[in-house]
Design a protein around this motif. Structure first.
Motif: not given
Lengths: 295, 361, 284
Positions: A124, A126-127, A130, A134, C236, C239-240, C243, C248, C251-252, C255, C258
């Protein structure tokens, strides 16, 4: 997934199906399929495209031009071009090298490598953003080190470039690998026997044979690079006039209810999409000319 | 330039493509590498060219070990099975390629390149088509461009992989004669790979017969055709009749029948197979003849000057087993003179029969 | 074992140059741009204990997003399978005006930036839009509801089914249908028993590709979705959101869920394509 977006393919003439009793549907069935297919097309593809331009010009040409010449819009255009100008060549070089490796040599783990190259397509956007936060964000692995050395990656141009490289990573390679595999290595071998060295083989034999496929991959890569939204949205920080690419600028204007301006900027991107599709058709036509002449 | 290969061994995974192959190719000869598909002939050609590296063994070019010489330095001309012409270059530029990629100091001047390419295109009778692209040529024309391109670098050896494989029968015949004439003009050491025995026997000075990664026999076309060294060669080089039996003095005993053989050193009483070509069998209508095998005439096919007679062995005493088929070729007049009719019993008497020990026994 | 001997176990000297350099460059660039960054997600999520991880990814608001993202994506892919097949069929087998243009525009969702698609679809399906104003009197609201999410996901999935089925359809020998017809099969029977089995692997591949893309889609959805927690919020976006709250780790964790799903889909799609290649004798 570029396997879907790409792979140059010749179109066949539909007449041979329509005149053949065994491959022809009853007229009402044909009308039904055609009707359903065309309605689907109009509803989901054509109308959204038309809507962009209609909304953009709703308040007239003056508003339209004003929106596009706004300093923030101009800086977004500049930034979008800059990011694409860095990301596309990087992936172009990678694509050619990776395709050369995979298509011209036999080695262990080849299929697995091909799958890994495809990986960014199934992540995705978004990932994709991300992961760079990170790594390089304030709390990221390299966050402290970057802060000490006063280097900004996230919420700055380098982050935009990284995220864009990631999401457009497979485009060129995916286009070239099947093409170069289909062409085999006989021509390159012939060139070696005739005394050509590595560069000469590449420039004089390989490149001329893959030029249309390469251009095709670059165009798709560029379209995605200029239009990427999700990934750059995460790393950009949305700083107006500084880290806003065109798609992000569209979002900001839209969220400020400045619809006419948002659609004006969007229409620019829609034009880019249409140019991309136009070029794509031209390349398909050109490449198929070469193919049909072979037979 | 002479070529020697010594103990070449090459495997692809489990498959042994070349099994300790050693052959000499004398200077100036046109040699055919002949064998069925998968026999290793193309692999051997590619090993000689340097396109493939052998697992062990040596390739010696002109008396010098070239095993580790890169293909670029071997000075071989290679003609690929599907020609491998550069599709984006004209006929002229294809032929000029090998000259243009030379380092600047040894690269001929433009005028010199033009001269040499046109001379070569003249040689292959394609000069008028110099500005065409490969896709605009027929198969035979492409083949000739590929040959001119290989010759342009003045190779010391010319290697051709199935040079006529992709062409239709008419063009094939024409190009065969043409290749032979070209070789007689240039006298360049040449090797070509083929699976067509007629092509090998007709064109080559020497034939190297290969089977399952090994060399079965080397010799002139007459030698290999007249004196095949193994049952495989016998069978591969043309139609053949086989007789399974036992050695009995100067005869091969097949059931009740006795056939005189040409007496190779196979010991008395051994199981053996006799080979004889269709034109080396005689049909005798007198069933009282002491030698020969009694058979039933099945079909007579007459076309042209000769006739082909197909015959079957007599059914076994217990009537089981498939009958053995035989094939005889004889002049048409002979058929008429003998007054043969289908269904008639006759005796087959070989004028010449060559025996090998029966390996399947 | 050295680099070269691992990848080249037969130690064959290669005729074409540049293998070691090209493979080395490919692996380094791939690792730097893709593999190492992706591994960051897994390493970061490992700072969570299993129960903490589970608490994050099974929170009701997050689970609601899974339901919407996966449900709407499946439905969108199914819609695309049906209409994509018809569109591909029409493009290959029928002649009609504007065919070339339509063929080119099928790839629009690949070329049009997702944000543009998002605002365009919103404009169309909003209560005052061209389509929305027709649906509103019927009591159907599309924009800012889960239905809007579905519309956006159908849009971005259009090319997948069409472009996987189209080449197979073009390569089909008419002899097959002629043979079936000469054996007395009706048109429907020919389609059902001869054509569909041949097209099925490609159709499934297109379906899976559209599904995988839809689950991760962001740009075209968020404008039309309305993003109401528990109702029209996609994964998604969660996640935003996390964030933006500097969560974090949270969100991770989402993620990771996914990504694992994406890898499974990638594996599944590879198997499907291998099956498809076997079935049709085509190499990708």
């Amino acid at each position: 997934m570029a396997a879907v977006a790409g792979v140059l393919h010749a179109r066949v003439d539909a007449r041979r199906y329509e005149t053949n009793a065994a491959t022809r549907e009853a007229p009402w069935v044909r009308r039904l399929i055609l009707g359903a297919a065309l309605s689907f097309f109009v509803l989901f593809l054509l109308m959204p495209l038309l809507a962009v331009f209609a909304e953009a010009l709703r308040k007239g040409w003056f508003t339209y031009v004003t929106a596009l010449t706004d300093p923030d819009a101009l800086s977004a255009i500049y930034l979008t071009l800059l990011v694409a100008a860095i990301a596309v060549p990087l992936n172009l070089v990678f694509g050619v090298v990776a395709a050369w490796t995979i298509a011209k040599f036999e080695f262990r783990g080849k299929r697995f490598l091909t799958t890994l190259i495809d990986l960014p397509f199934s992540v995705s956007p978004v990932i994709a953003g991300l992961i760079f936060v990170l790594l390089f964000g304030a709390q990221g692995w390299f966050g402290d080190w970057l802060f000490e050395h006063d280097i900004k990656i996230i919420f700055a141009v380098p982050g935009l470039v990284l995220a864009t490289v990631f999401v457009t990573f497979p485009f060129v390679a995916r286009e070239l690998i099947p093409l170069m595999e289909a062409q085999g290595r006989e021509e390159e071998e012939a060139a070696v026997v005739l005394g050509a060295n590595g560069w000469q083989i590449f420039w004089r034999v390989t490149l001329p044979n893959i030029k249309w496929g390469l251009l095709y991959g670059v165009i798709l890569c560029n379209a995605r690079a200029m239009g990427e939204f999700g990934a750059v949205s995460v790393v950009s920080g949305h700083i107006r006039g500084q880290t806003n690419t065109l798609p992000l600028h569209v979002e900001i204007l839209y969220n400020e209810y400045n619809f006419a301006a948002a659609f004006a900027v969007a229409s620019l991107l829609a034009l880019l999409a249409m140019v991309t599709l136009g070029l794509k058709s031209v390349i398909e036509w050109k490449a198929n000319q070469g193919v049909t002449a072979t037979d | 330039m002479s070529i020697q290969v010594e103990h070449i061994h090459k495997t692809f995974g489990q498959f042994v493509a070349l099994d300790q192959v050693s052959v000499n190719f004398p200077d100036g000869a046109l040699t055919a590498l002949l064998g069925p598909s998968g026999c290793g002939k193309t692999t051997l050609l590619r090993v000689i060219a340097g396109l493939e590296t052998a697992d062990s063994g040596r390739v010696i070019l002109d008396g010098e070990d070239a095993s580790s010489t890169h293909v670029r330095q071997r000075q071989v001309g290679f003609v690929f099975q599907h020609y491998a012409l550069f599709r984006h270059l004209t006929v002229f530029e294809n032929v000029a390629f090998g000259l243009r990629v030379r380092p600047r100091r040894t690269r001929p001047k433009e005028a010199e390149i033009r001269l040499r390419v046109h001379r070569l295109l003249d040689l292959v009778q394609l000069d008028p088509l110099a500005n065409r692209f490969p896709t605009q040529l027929s198969g035979g024309q492409r083949q000739r461009v590929a040959l001119a391109r290989a010759l342009a670098v003045e190779p010391k050896v010319l290697l051709l992989d199935e040079p006529f494989g992709a062409l239709d029968a008419q063009v094939r015949k024409e190009l065969r004669r043409w290749l032979r004439r070209l070789h007689d003009e240039l006298h360049i050491t040449s090797l070509f790979v083929t699976h067509d025995q007629e092509e090998a026997l007709e064109v080559a000075d020497r034939v190297v017969l290969m089977h399952r990664g090994r060399v079965e026999q080397v010799g002139t076309p007459t030698e290999v055709y007249e004196h095949p060294a193994s049952p495989f060669v016998y069978g591969f080089l043309g139609a053949v009749n086989t007789f399974h039996g036992r050695i009995d003095g100067t005869h091969l005993r097949v059931g009740e029948a006795t056939l005189p053989h040409d007496g190779d050193a196979i010991h008395q009483g051994a199981d053996a197979v006799g080979f004889t070509r269709p034109h080396e069998l005689e049909i005798v209508t007198d069933l009282a003849t002491p030698h020969g095998i009694e058979v039933i005439l099945d079909r007579i096919l007459t076309f042209g000057a000769s006739a082909r007679v197909e015959l079957d062995s007599l059914p076994d005493a217990d009537g089981r087993g498939e009958p053995t088929h035989y094939e005889v070729i004889l002049p048409r007049e002979k058929v008429d003179a003998l007054g043969l009719v289908e269904g008639q019993r006759v005796r087959l008497v070989p004028s010449r029969i060559h025996v090998f020990p029966n390996q399947t026994a | 074992m050295t680099f070269a001997t691992f990848f080249n176990p037969t130690r064959q000297t290669r005729v074409l140059p540049g293998f070691n350099l090209a493979l080395g460059y490919t692996l380094v660039y791939l690792s730097l741009m893709v593999l190492i960054p992706l591994s960051a997600v897994f390493i970061k999520s490992a700072t969570l204990s299993w129960s903490e991880f589970w608490a994050v990814v099974s929170a009701p608001r997050v689970v609601a997003t899974y339901q919407l993202s996966f449900g709407a994506s499946l439905l969108a892919a199914a819609i695309n399978a049906v209409f994509g097949l018809m569109l591909a069929w029409a493009l290959v087998r029928y002649r009609f005006p504007g065919k070339k243009l339509i063929d080119a525009l099928v790839d629009l969702p690949f070329a049009l930036p997702t944000a543009v698609a998002g605002i365009a679809l919103t404009a169309l399906y909003a209560g005052n839009g061209w389509i929305g104003s027709l649906l509103e009197p019927l009591g159907i609201k599309v924009a800012f509801t889960p239905l809007g999410v579905l519309v956006a996901l159908v849009f971005i999935g259009v090319p997948f089914v069409v472009r996987t089925v189209q080449p197979i359809l073009e390569d089909l020998e008419t002899e097959l249908e002629e043979a079936a017809a000469s054996l007395g099969a009706h048109r429907w029977q020919i389609f059902r028993r001869v054509l569909l089995p041949i097209l099925l692997p490609a159709l499934l591949t297109g379906f899976a590709l559209a599904f995988a893309r839809a689950v991760g889609e962001y740009g075209s959805v968020i404008f039309i979705a309305g993003n109401i927690p528990m109702i029209s919020e996609i994964t998604p976006l969660i996640i935003i959101t996390k964030l933006e709250q500097y969560d974090y780790v949270g969100a991770t964790a989402v993620a990771v869920v996914m990504l694992v799903f994406s890898f499974l889909m990638l594996l599944f799609i590879n198997l499907l394509q291998a099956w498809s290649a076997k079935r049709t004798g085509r190499n990708r």
